[in-house]
Design an enzyme around this catalytic site. Structure first.
Site, PDB file in Angstrom:
ATOM      1  N   ALA A  21       0.757  -1.233   0.136  1.00  0.00           N
ATOM      2  CA  ALA A  21      -0.023   0.001  -0.057  1.00  0.00           C
ATOM      3  C   ALA A  21       0.840   1.258   0.020  1.00  0.00           C
ATOM      4  CB  ALA A  21      -0.938   0.043   1.386  1.00  0.00           C
TER       5      ALA A  21
ATOM      6  N   ALA B 129       0.437   3.861   1.860  1.00  0.00           N
ATOM      7  CA  ALA B 129       0.374   4.312   3.139  1.00  0.00           C
ATOM      8  C   ALA B 129       1.668   3.422   3.888  1.00  0.00           C
ATOM      9  CB  ALA B 129      -0.873   3.621   4.015  1.00  0.00           C
ATOM     10  N   TYR B 130       2.144   2.399   3.621  1.00  0.00           N
ATOM     11  CA  TYR B 130       3.197   1.737   4.153  1.00  0.00           C
ATOM     12  C   TYR B 130       4.586   2.458   3.632  1.00  0.00           C
ATOM     13  CZ  TYR B 130      -0.218  -1.995   4.250  1.00  0.00           C
ATOM     14  OH  TYR B 130      -1.645  -2.696   4.390  1.00  0.00           O
ATOM     15  N   GLY B 131       4.880   3.346   4.620  1.00  0.00           N
ATOM     16  CA  GLY B 131       6.041   4.302   4.506  1.00  0.00           C
ATOM     17  C   GLY B 131       6.002   5.015   3.395  1.00  0.00           C
TER      18      GLY B 131
END
Length: 330
Positions: free
Chosen positions: A59, A61-63
Site C-alpha cells: 500500500a 500508506a506503508y512508509g
C-alpha cells in the site's frame, strides 16, 4: 502451497498472501520500531516465493511508498512478472487535495502512477481502495479506478475497510457506470474479531467476492503465550486500540487455540490460520522473521473438524469496531 481463483477474476493466487506492511524502515515513524530494512525484507520475500506464495499485498500508506519500492525491486530480481499477483492500495484524498480542488478521479490516477513507479511495474494486478473516503463522492473514486483499468494500468479492483452496504453500493454503481466490479474485499477478520460475519461475509459469498482478510492472527495475539511480547506489540498503538479493550474475553479463545494445538500436535498458528483458511480465499499474512512464514505456510492444508471450529468460535462475544472502521462510521 495450494492455489485458488481470486473471486470472479482470472487471477490464480496462493492460499496465503504475503502482507508487506512490515517492509521498509522510515525514521521518525512509529512503525520503524518493528519494520524491517530492505535486506531483511528481501529475505522474507525470497522465502515466500520459494515456498510457492505468488500473492503480495502492499500500500502507498506503508512508509509512503517505501514498502512498494522494496517489494518491487525484490520481485524484479527473484521472479518473473507474470508469475506474481501484485496488490496495492490507495488512501483517501488529503485535506490539501480537497482544498486544491483535486477530484477523486484525479487523486486515484495520481496514486496509480505513483505506485507503478514505486513498484517498477507496468501494471498492478489488484488495485484496492484502502478505506472509504467520506469527503469525496464515491462516483469520482470509481471513475478513477475504472479509468486505471481502461488504460491497462490495473487488471482488477478491490476494496478494504468498509461496510457491507458500502461495498454493495460500490458494485451497483460500477454496474451502472460500466466499470469492472470489485473482485475482493480486504477486511479485519480473525478468531478474535468476527464482526465481518454479520453482513460482509455473507454478502461476499453471495456476490462471488474473494475475502482476503488482514490481521489473521490478531497481530500475533492469537498465537502468543500469556505475557509474551514482541517489538510490534510494544510499539504499535493501532494494535493496542484493536485488542486491549477485549483482552479478558479474548483470553478464553486464545487458550482454546493453544489447547487444540497441543491436542493435535500443531502450532497455535496452524490452528488459528487453519480455522480462517476454511472460511476465506487468502488471508494476508505478515512476517518479520523466517519462522513466522514457516509456521504460516504449515497452516495451509490444516483441516479442523466442524466440532473443533465450533469449540473455537463458541466463546466469542460482540466486539466494537476498531482501527480504521472505528473512525470511519460517519
Amino acid at each position: 502451497m495450494e492455489y485458488t481463483q481470486l473471486g470472479q477474476s482470472e487471477l490464480k493466487v496462493s492460499r496465503l498472501c504475503l502482507g508487506c506492511m512490515s517492509f521498509g524502515q522510515k525514521q521518525g515513524e512509529e512503525r520503524a520500531a518493528w519494520t524491517l530494512n530492505e535486506e531483511d525484507s528481501r529475505a522474507i520475500i525470497k522465502q515466500a516465493l520459494d515456498a510457492g506464495i505468488n500473492f503480495f499485498d502492499s500500500a502507498f500508506a506503508y512508509g509512503s511508498g517505501l514498502s512498494e519500492q522494496i517489494v518491487g525491486r525484490a520481485l524484479k530480481d527473484f521472479a518473473q512478472r507474470d508469475q506474481v499477483v501484485m496488490a496495492t492500495k490507495f488512501l483517501p484524498r488529503t485535506p490539501a487535495e480537497i482544498e486544491q480542488g483535486v477530484t477523486g478521479a484525479q487523486h486515484v490516477m495520481h496514486h496509480v502512477d505513483k505506485s507503478l513507479k514505486d513498484l517498477g511495474m507496468d501494471y498492478i494486478d489488484l488495485y484496492i481502495c484502502h478505506m472509504w473516503d467520506y469527503h469525496t463522492p464515491i462516483e469520482e473514486i470509481l471513475q478513477g479506478m475504472g479509468q486505471a483499468v481502461k488504460e491497462g494500468k490495473v487488471r482488477y479492483l478491490g476494496f478494504s475497510n468498509c461496510y457491507a452496504w458500502q461495498l454493495c453500493k460500490v458494485n451497483q454503481l460500477c454496474k451502472e457506470m460500466g466499470i469492472p466490479q470489485m473482485v475482493s474485499l480486504q477486511g479485519h477478520y480473525n478468531l478474535l474479531f468476527r464482526e465481518e460475519e454479520r453482513e460482509m461475509v455473507p454478502y461476499c459469498h453471495d456476490a462471488g467476492i474473494a475475502l482476503t482478510p488482514y490481521s489473521p492472527l490478531a497481530s500475533g495475539r492469537l498465537v502468543k503465550k500469556p505475557g509474551e511480547s514482541s517489538a510490534r506489540s510494544e510499539h504499535d498503538s493501532v494494535l493496542h486500540s484493536k485488542y486491549d479493550r477485549t483482552a479478558q474475553q479474548d483470553a478464553v479463545i486464545i487458550a482454546r487455540v493453544a489447547e487444540l494445538a497441543q491436542k493435535y500436535g500443531l502450532t497455535t498458528t496452524q490452528v488459528a490460520l487453519g480455522w480462517l483458511l476454511q472460511k476465506v480465499t487468502a488471508p494476508v499474512v505478515g512476517a518479520t522473521k523466517s519462522k513466522h512464514l514457516i509456521e504460516a505456510i504449515a497452516a495451509v492444508g490444516v483441516k479442523l473438524s466442524p466440532e473443533d471450529c465450533a469449540y473455537l468460535e463458541e466463546p466469542y462475544v460482540p466486539h466494537q469496531l476498531v482501527g480504521v472502521m472505528e473512525f470511519n462510521h460517519a
